[in-house]
Design a protein around this motif. Structure first.
Motif, PDB file in Angstrom:
ATOM      1  N   GLU A   1       0.828  -1.205   0.000  1.00 37.60           N
ATOM      2  CA  GLU A   1       0.000   0.000   0.000  1.00 37.60           C
ATOM      3  C   GLU A   1       0.867   1.261   0.000  1.00 37.60           C
ATOM      4  OE1 GLU A   1      -3.729   1.797   2.566  1.00 37.60           O
ATOM      5  OE2 GLU A   1      -3.094  -0.262   2.894  1.00 37.60           O
ATOM      6  N   LYS A   2       1.968   1.220   0.731  1.00 38.41           N
ATOM      7  CA  LYS A   2       2.882   2.359   0.780  1.00 38.41           C
ATOM      8  C   LYS A   2       3.502   2.610  -0.603  1.00 38.41           C
ATOM      9  CE  LYS A   2       5.046   3.195   4.515  1.00 38.41           C
ATOM     10  NZ  LYS A   2       5.858   3.486   5.679  1.00 38.41           N
ATOM     11  N   ILE A   3       3.907   1.547  -1.292  1.00 37.97           N
ATOM     12  CA  ILE A   3       4.486   1.685  -2.633  1.00 37.97           C
ATOM     13  C   ILE A   3       3.458   2.261  -3.597  1.00 37.97           C
ATOM     14  CG2 ILE A   3       5.343   0.383  -4.620  1.00 37.97           C
ATOM     15  CD1 ILE A   3       6.747  -1.476  -2.573  1.00 37.97           C
ATOM     16  N   ALA A   4       2.234   1.752  -3.527  1.00 40.59           N
ATOM     17  CA  ALA A   4       1.176   2.251  -4.413  1.00 40.59           C
ATOM     18  C   ALA A   4       0.893   3.731  -4.145  1.00 40.59           C
ATOM     19  CB  ALA A   4      -0.093   1.427  -4.236  1.00 40.59           C
ATOM     20  N   SER A   5       0.877   4.115  -2.881  1.00 40.26           N
ATOM     21  CA  SER A   5       0.621   5.514  -2.532  1.00 40.26           C
ATOM     22  C   SER A   5       1.775   6.417  -2.969  1.00 40.26           C
ATOM     23  CB  SER A   5       0.395   5.640  -1.032  1.00 40.26           C
ATOM     24  OG  SER A   5      -0.740   4.910  -0.645  1.00 40.26           O
ATOM     25  N   LEU A   6       3.001   5.947  -2.796  1.00 42.86           N
ATOM     26  CA  LEU A   6       4.152   6.727  -3.253  1.00 42.86           C
ATOM     27  C   LEU A   6       4.139   6.891  -4.765  1.00 42.86           C
ATOM     28  CD1 LEU A   6       6.919   5.281  -0.937  1.00 42.86           C
ATOM     29  CD2 LEU A   6       6.191   7.675  -1.035  1.00 42.86           C
ATOM     30  N   TYR A   7       3.710   5.853  -5.467  1.00 41.01           N
ATOM     31  CA  TYR A   7       3.601   5.941  -6.928  1.00 41.01           C
ATOM     32  C   TYR A   7       2.574   7.001  -7.326  1.00 41.01           C
ATOM     33  CZ  TYR A   7       2.591   4.792 -11.741  1.00 41.01           C
ATOM     34  OH  TYR A   7       2.393   4.873 -13.089  1.00 41.01           O
ATOM     35  N   ILE A   8       1.444   7.017  -6.655  1.00 42.05           N
ATOM     36  CA  ILE A   8       0.411   8.028  -6.936  1.00 42.05           C
ATOM     37  C   ILE A   8       0.969   9.420  -6.674  1.00 42.05           C
ATOM     38  CG2 ILE A   8      -1.800   8.967  -6.136  1.00 42.05           C
ATOM     39  CD1 ILE A   8      -2.640   6.016  -5.641  1.00 42.05           C
ATOM     40  N   LEU A   9       1.643   9.595  -5.543  1.00 44.83           N
ATOM     41  CA  LEU A   9       2.217  10.908  -5.224  1.00 44.83           C
ATOM     42  C   LEU A   9       3.265  11.309  -6.255  1.00 44.83           C
ATOM     43  CD1 LEU A   9       2.589  10.635  -1.354  1.00 44.83           C
ATOM     44  CD2 LEU A   9       0.993  12.089  -2.623  1.00 44.83           C
ATOM     45  N   SER A  10       4.072  10.368  -6.680  1.00 47.10           N
ATOM     46  CA  SER A  10       5.091  10.662  -7.678  1.00 47.10           C
ATOM     47  C   SER A  10       4.457  11.146  -8.977  1.00 47.10           C
ATOM     48  CB  SER A  10       5.933   9.416  -7.936  1.00 47.10           C
ATOM     49  OG  SER A  10       6.842   9.636  -8.985  1.00 47.10           O
ATOM     50  N   TYR A  11       3.427  10.442  -9.422  1.00 52.10           N
ATOM     51  CA  TYR A  11       2.763  10.812 -10.673  1.00 52.10           C
ATOM     52  C   TYR A  11       2.076  12.175 -10.549  1.00 52.10           C
ATOM     53  CZ  TYR A  11      -0.398  10.862 -14.597  1.00 52.10           C
ATOM     54  OH  TYR A  11      -1.078  11.238 -15.717  1.00 52.10           O
ATOM     55  N   GLU A  12       1.276  12.354  -9.507  1.00 50.47           N
ATOM     56  CA  GLU A  12       0.504  13.587  -9.360  1.00 50.47           C
ATOM     57  C   GLU A  12       1.406  14.799  -9.144  1.00 50.47           C
ATOM     58  OE1 GLU A  12      -2.671  14.007  -9.915  1.00 50.47           O
ATOM     59  OE2 GLU A  12      -3.174  11.892 -10.127  1.00 50.47           O
ATOM     60  N   TYR A  13       2.419  14.661  -8.289  1.00 49.28           N
ATOM     61  CA  TYR A  13       3.333  15.781  -8.078  1.00 49.28           C
ATOM     62  C   TYR A  13       4.211  16.020  -9.304  1.00 49.28           C
ATOM     63  CZ  TYR A  13       2.394  17.009  -3.247  1.00 49.28           C
ATOM     64  OH  TYR A  13       1.807  17.475  -2.102  1.00 49.28           O
ATOM     65  N   GLY A  14       4.438  14.983 -10.088  1.00 49.31           N
ATOM     66  CA  GLY A  14       5.195  15.162 -11.320  1.00 49.31           C
ATOM     67  C   GLY A  14       4.520  16.118 -12.277  1.00 49.31           C
ATOM     68  N   LEU A  15       3.216  16.242 -12.181  1.00 53.60           N
ATOM     69  CA  LEU A  15       2.468  17.160 -13.039  1.00 53.60           C
ATOM     70  C   LEU A  15       2.470  18.593 -12.528  1.00 53.60           C
ATOM     71  CD1 LEU A  15      -0.644  14.888 -13.693  1.00 53.60           C
ATOM     72  CD2 LEU A  15       1.295  15.282 -15.225  1.00 53.60           C
ATOM     73  N   ILE A  16       2.582  18.759 -11.199  1.00 54.90           N
ATOM     74  CA  ILE A  16       2.477  20.112 -10.646  1.00 54.90           C
ATOM     75  C   ILE A  16       3.766  20.608  -9.998  1.00 54.90           C
ATOM     76  CG2 ILE A  16      -0.027  20.077 -10.353  1.00 54.90           C
ATOM     77  CD1 ILE A  16       0.393  19.280  -7.438  1.00 54.90           C
ATOM     78  N   GLN A  17       4.558  19.704  -9.441  1.00 55.01           N
ATOM     79  CA  GLN A  17       5.847  20.046  -8.824  1.00 55.01           C
ATOM     80  C   GLN A  17       6.833  18.929  -9.161  1.00 55.01           C
ATOM     81  OE1 GLN A  17       5.255  20.507  -4.616  1.00 55.01           O
ATOM     82  NE2 GLN A  17       4.071  22.383  -4.835  1.00 55.01           N
ATOM     83  N   PRO A  18       7.448  18.999 -10.330  1.00 56.65           N
ATOM     84  CA  PRO A  18       8.279  17.890 -10.813  1.00 56.65           C
ATOM     85  C   PRO A  18       9.374  17.436  -9.853  1.00 56.65           C
ATOM     86  CG  PRO A  18       7.895  19.450 -12.567  1.00 56.65           C
ATOM     87  CD  PRO A  18       7.336  20.061 -11.312  1.00 56.65           C
ATOM     88  N   GLU A  19      10.034  18.351  -9.186  1.00 60.81           N
ATOM     89  CA  GLU A  19      11.105  17.957  -8.266  1.00 60.81           C
ATOM     90  C   GLU A  19      10.567  17.108  -7.118  1.00 60.81           C
ATOM     91  OE1 GLU A  19      13.405  21.325  -7.030  1.00 60.81           O
ATOM     92  OE2 GLU A  19      13.947  21.834  -9.088  1.00 60.81           O
ATOM     93  N   GLN A  20       9.416  17.498  -6.587  1.00 55.14           N
ATOM     94  CA  GLN A  20       8.793  16.727  -5.516  1.00 55.14           C
ATOM     95  C   GLN A  20       8.347  15.363  -6.039  1.00 55.14           C
ATOM     96  OE1 GLN A  20       8.762  17.790  -2.390  1.00 55.14           O
ATOM     97  NE2 GLN A  20       7.774  15.955  -1.642  1.00 55.14           N
ATOM     98  N   GLY A  21       7.848  15.335  -7.261  1.00 51.81           N
ATOM     99  CA  GLY A  21       7.444  14.079  -7.876  1.00 51.81           C
ATOM    100  C   GLY A  21       8.613  13.119  -8.030  1.00 51.81           C
ATOM    101  N   ILE A  22       9.760  13.640  -8.396  1.00 52.10           N
ATOM    102  CA  ILE A  22      10.964  12.806  -8.535  1.00 52.10           C
ATOM    103  C   ILE A  22      11.384  12.246  -7.174  1.00 52.10           C
ATOM    104  CG2 ILE A  22      13.438  12.892  -9.071  1.00 52.10           C
ATOM    105  CD1 ILE A  22      12.665  14.888 -11.329  1.00 52.10           C
ATOM    106  N   LYS A  23      11.291  13.057  -6.142  1.00 52.76           N
ATOM    107  CA  LYS A  23      11.644  12.571  -4.797  1.00 52.76           C
ATOM    108  C   LYS A  23      10.744  11.411  -4.375  1.00 52.76           C
ATOM    109  CE  LYS A  23      13.497  16.941  -3.138  1.00 52.76           C
ATOM    110  NZ  LYS A  23      13.315  18.069  -2.212  1.00 52.76           N
TER     111      LYS A  23
END
Length: 72
Positions: free
Chosen positions: A39-61
């Motif tokens: 569940e943690k991996i799935a949630s991190l993946y969602i955060l990575s994708y969504e933040y990649g659209l609005i804050q790319p650096e945060q999405g990469i982290k």
């Protein structure tokens, strides 16, 4: 009439932004509180994708954190 349209568009944008922010906060809360690695991996993946659209650096982290956790 033009001012009304502009006002509507601004309101729509702000409402969408606030909704996305609360969604991202909820997903981040899952990352912080869940004991399930899957569940943690799935949630991190969602955060990575969504933040990649609005804050790319945060999405990469989030993406690197997800990758490290998935490889361990």
């Amino acid at each position: 009439m033009r001012k009304l349209i502009v006002l509507f568009l601004v309101f729509s944008f702000l409402h969408g932004h606030a909704t996305k922010k609360s969604y991202l906060d909820s997903v981040a809360h899952v990352v912080d509180t869940t004991k399930s690695i899957r569940e943690k991996i799935a949630s991190l993946y969602i955060l990575s994708y969504e933040y990649g659209l609005i804050q790319p650096e945060q999405g990469i982290k989030y993406g690197f954190t997800c990758l490290k956790l998935a490889q361990s």
